[in-house]
Motif scaffolding. Structure first.
Motif, PDB file in Angstrom:
ATOM      1  N   LEU A 184       0.787  -1.140   0.068  1.00 32.38           N
ATOM      2  CA  LEU A 184      -0.071  -0.011  -0.124  1.00 32.38           C
ATOM      3  C   LEU A 184       0.831   1.055   0.007  1.00 32.38           C
ATOM      4  N   TYR A 185       1.861   1.138   0.885  1.00 33.36           N
ATOM      5  CA  TYR A 185       2.878   2.429   0.748  1.00 33.36           C
ATOM      6  C   TYR A 185       3.367   2.792  -0.417  1.00 33.36           C
ATOM      7  N   THR A 186       3.842   1.482  -1.240  1.00 37.82           N
ATOM      8  CA  THR A 186       4.663   1.672  -2.458  1.00 37.82           C
ATOM      9  C   THR A 186       3.574   2.235  -3.517  1.00 37.82           C
ATOM     10  N   ALA A 187       2.457   1.567  -3.566  1.00 31.13           N
ATOM     11  CA  ALA A 187       1.430   1.962  -4.625  1.00 31.13           C
ATOM     12  C   ALA A 187       0.775   3.445  -4.565  1.00 31.13           C
ATOM     13  N   PHE A 188       0.757   3.881  -3.408  1.00 30.71           N
ATOM     14  CA  PHE A 188       0.225   5.282  -3.079  1.00 30.71           C
ATOM     15  C   PHE A 188       1.247   6.211  -3.312  1.00 30.71           C
ATOM     16  N   ARG A 189       2.597   5.948  -3.030  1.00 29.53           N
ATOM     17  CA  ARG A 189       3.594   6.952  -3.330  1.00 29.53           C
ATOM     18  C   ARG A 189       4.182   6.954  -4.562  1.00 29.53           C
ATOM     19  N   VAL A 190       4.274   5.993  -5.354  1.00 32.97           N
ATOM     20  CA  VAL A 190       4.785   5.960  -6.603  1.00 32.97           C
ATOM     21  C   VAL A 190       4.479   7.063  -7.511  1.00 32.97           C
ATOM     22  N   PRO A 191       3.005   7.519  -7.607  1.00 36.18           N
ATOM     23  CA  PRO A 191       2.723   8.569  -8.520  1.00 36.18           C
ATOM     24  C   PRO A 191       3.404   9.850  -8.145  1.00 36.18           C
ATOM     25  N   PHE A 192       3.552  10.180  -6.793  1.00 30.36           N
ATOM     26  CA  PHE A 192       4.091  11.476  -6.473  1.00 30.36           C
ATOM     27  C   PHE A 192       5.654  11.429  -6.547  1.00 30.36           C
ATOM     28  N   THR A 193       6.372  10.344  -6.158  1.00 34.76           N
ATOM     29  CA  THR A 193       7.467  10.119  -6.496  1.00 34.76           C
ATOM     30  C   THR A 193       8.094  10.283  -7.614  1.00 34.76           C
ATOM     31  N   THR A 194       7.374   9.568  -8.894  1.00 30.97           N
ATOM     32  CA  THR A 194       7.606   9.656 -10.121  1.00 30.97           C
ATOM     33  C   THR A 194       7.343  10.998 -10.727  1.00 30.97           C
ATOM     34  N   PHE A 195       6.369  11.724 -10.175  1.00 30.46           N
ATOM     35  CA  PHE A 195       6.403  13.209 -10.488  1.00 30.46           C
ATOM     36  C   PHE A 195       7.638  13.909 -10.381  1.00 30.46           C
ATOM     37  N   LEU A 196       8.149  13.649  -9.025  1.00 34.28           N
ATOM     38  CA  LEU A 196       9.407  14.484  -8.468  1.00 34.28           C
ATOM     39  C   LEU A 196      10.536  14.269  -9.549  1.00 34.28           C
ATOM     40  N   ILE A 197      10.857  12.827  -9.610  1.00 33.42           N
ATOM     41  CA  ILE A 197      12.077  12.448 -10.498  1.00 33.42           C
ATOM     42  C   ILE A 197      11.861  12.893 -11.835  1.00 33.42           C
ATOM     43  N   ARG A 198      10.639  12.615 -12.307  1.00 35.02           N
ATOM     44  CA  ARG A 198      10.453  12.916 -13.971  1.00 35.02           C
ATOM     45  C   ARG A 198      10.657  14.547 -14.104  1.00 35.02           C
ATOM     46  N   ALA A 199      10.202  15.433 -13.334  1.00 36.85           N
ATOM     47  CA  ALA A 199      10.374  16.740 -13.498  1.00 36.85           C
ATOM     48  C   ALA A 199      11.896  17.160 -13.365  1.00 36.85           C
ATOM     49  N   TYR A 200      12.787  16.192 -12.514  1.00 35.71           N
ATOM     50  CA  TYR A 200      14.042  16.453 -12.621  1.00 35.71           C
ATOM     51  C   TYR A 200      14.877  16.154 -13.923  1.00 35.71           C
ATOM     52  N   MET A 201      14.604  14.964 -14.295  1.00 39.54           N
ATOM     53  CA  MET A 201      14.969  14.367 -15.451  1.00 39.54           C
ATOM     54  C   MET A 201      14.812  14.952 -16.807  1.00 39.54           C
ATOM     55  N   LEU A 202      13.636  15.777 -16.749  1.00 41.71           N
ATOM     56  CA  LEU A 202      13.036  16.634 -17.948  1.00 41.71           C
ATOM     57  C   LEU A 202      14.303  17.455 -18.370  1.00 41.71           C
ATOM     58  N   ASP A 203      14.967  18.303 -17.464  1.00 45.86           N
ATOM     59  CA  ASP A 203      15.926  19.219 -17.766  1.00 45.86           C
ATOM     60  C   ASP A 203      17.236  18.658 -17.960  1.00 45.86           C
ATOM     61  N   LEU A 204      17.645  17.354 -17.814  1.00 45.42           N
ATOM     62  CA  LEU A 204      18.839  16.946 -17.986  1.00 45.42           C
ATOM     63  C   LEU A 204      19.140  16.761 -19.524  1.00 45.42           C
ATOM     64  N   PRO A 205      20.227  17.089 -19.869  1.00 49.23           N
ATOM     65  CA  PRO A 205      20.604  17.335 -21.324  1.00 49.23           C
ATOM     66  C   PRO A 205      20.539  16.066 -22.142  1.00 49.23           C
ATOM     67  N   ARG A 206      20.049  15.819 -23.079  1.00 53.01           N
ATOM     68  CA  ARG A 206      20.115  14.643 -23.771  1.00 53.01           C
ATOM     69  C   ARG A 206      21.275  14.235 -24.699  1.00 53.01           C
ATOM     70  N   ASP A 207      22.090  15.094 -24.818  1.00 56.81           N
ATOM     71  CA  ASP A 207      23.352  15.089 -25.557  1.00 56.81           C
ATOM     72  C   ASP A 207      23.956  13.821 -24.552  1.00 56.81           C
ATOM     73  N   LEU A 208      23.855  13.704 -23.527  1.00 55.19           N
ATOM     74  CA  LEU A 208      24.579  12.698 -22.566  1.00 55.19           C
ATOM     75  C   LEU A 208      24.075  11.382 -22.894  1.00 55.19           C
ATOM     76  N   ASP A 209      22.611  11.156 -23.345  1.00 49.48           N
ATOM     77  CA  ASP A 209      22.343   9.996 -24.006  1.00 49.48           C
ATOM     78  C   ASP A 209      22.927   9.612 -25.146  1.00 49.48           C
ATOM     79  N   GLU A 210      22.785  10.748 -26.150  1.00 51.47           N
ATOM     80  CA  GLU A 210      23.465  10.466 -27.558  1.00 51.47           C
ATOM     81  C   GLU A 210      24.900  10.086 -27.499  1.00 51.47           C
ATOM     82  N   ALA A 211      25.673  10.763 -26.493  1.00 48.29           N
ATOM     83  CA  ALA A 211      27.077  10.451 -26.381  1.00 48.29           C
ATOM     84  C   ALA A 211      27.417   9.025 -25.863  1.00 48.29           C
ATOM     85  N   ALA A 212      26.502   8.617 -24.815  1.00 49.02           N
ATOM     86  CA  ALA A 212      26.585   7.332 -24.358  1.00 49.02           C
ATOM     87  C   ALA A 212      26.119   6.316 -25.323  1.00 49.02           C
TER      88      ALA A 212
END
Length: 281
Positions: A150-178
């Motif tokens: 229950l704790y995992t299921a109800f907290r995954v959306p909020f935690t995903t929201f925070l991590i997704r907002a952080y990942m959106l601004d990471l430069p995609r050049d890193l992915d392409e170079a890798a």
């Protein structure tokens, strides 16, 4: 005349800073004084708490803390187990989901994103009755796994929201170079993206620990056995067992709050940085 104007201009910033420090000091007193009063209450006798509630303890004995520890140690073990497992599961699932929603190509990504983040709008109290019946039918009622799921299921959306907002601004050049260096998507996630997201991941860990450690509603409804119940429920039962012995209750509350305070001070640098950067992005 210019000197007076310069003095007036220098006066207001100083006054503004003084008011700011006074406000922060007042907020600090409001936040810290109840914790200090609760901790000192664990050193007092029950009669002194009622007769001299704001005085210092007459006897600095740790007997109340030892008695409180004997009363809540089983509940604390359950809280540690549920909190640790649900924290690891929530952060791992959310980080992987955020990576998929931001760095990979998938059909209907906006719809999937809205579905995942829409979980934040689901009220836990609305789902209590069907969740009880579902966990009973699965044989998970009154087990640690019930709270972990229950704790995992109800907290995954909020935690995903925070991590997704952080990942959106990471430069995609890193992915392409890798990728040009022959890295697979899994290697890019584990060796590049996840280490860069360390501040927001630490923030999510602290937020989930704070939630799971203090959660009361699910712990009260989905557990019955003392060996499964967590610390918030244990504190309630301790109060009923000890009657009016508030000294031991204050000692138990202090013991329950101490791990959270220690974790926050150890991780506050990453916690504040992760939240401020994540919200800004």
């Amino acid at each position: 005349m210019s000197g007076a104007t310069h003095s007036a201009r220098g006066f207001w910033p100083v006054m503004g800073q003084a008011f700011l420090w006074a406000f922060l000091l007042a907020v600090g007193v409001v936040v810290l004084y109840p914790l200090l009063w609760m901790g000192l209450g664990g050193f007092k006798s029950n009669s002194q708490i009622f007769d001299q509630p704001f005085a210092l303890p007459q006897d600095w004995s740790l007997e109340n803390y030892f008695s409180a520890w004997r009363g809540v140690q089983g509940y604390m073990v359950s809280s540690l187990l549920v909190t640790l497992v649900s924290t690891v599961a929530t952060v791992l699932i959310s980080a992987r989901a955020a990576y998929g929603l931001t760095r990979t190509a998938m059909p209907a990504k906006p719809l999937i994103t809205a579905f995942v983040l829409g979980g934040m709008m689901l009220s836990p109290t609305v789902a209590l009755v069907p969740l009880v019946r579902m966990l009973q039918s699965l044989g998970l009622y009154d087990t640690h796994w019930a709270l972990i799921i229950l704790y995992t299921a109800f907290r995954v959306p909020f935690t995903t929201f925070l991590i997704r907002a952080y990942m959106l601004d990471l430069p995609r050049d890193l992915d392409e170079a890798a990728m040009m260096d022959g890295a697979s998507p899994g290697q890019i996630y584990r060796r590049i993206i996840l280490p860069l997201c360390r501040p927001i991941v630490v923030s999510c860990v602290v937020l989930h620990i704070l939630f799971a450690w203090n959660e009361y509603l699910f712990a009260m409804i989905f557990t019955n056995s003392p060996g499964v119940q967590t610390l918030p429920v244990g504190l309630t039962s301790l109060m009923s067992k000890q009657g009016t012995d508030f000294a031991q209750v204050f000692a138990a509350m202090t013991l329950s709050a101490l791990p959270i305070v220690i974790i926050f001070f150890l991780t506050q640098r990453y916690f504040i940085r992760g939240l401020t950067e994540g919200m800004a992005k």
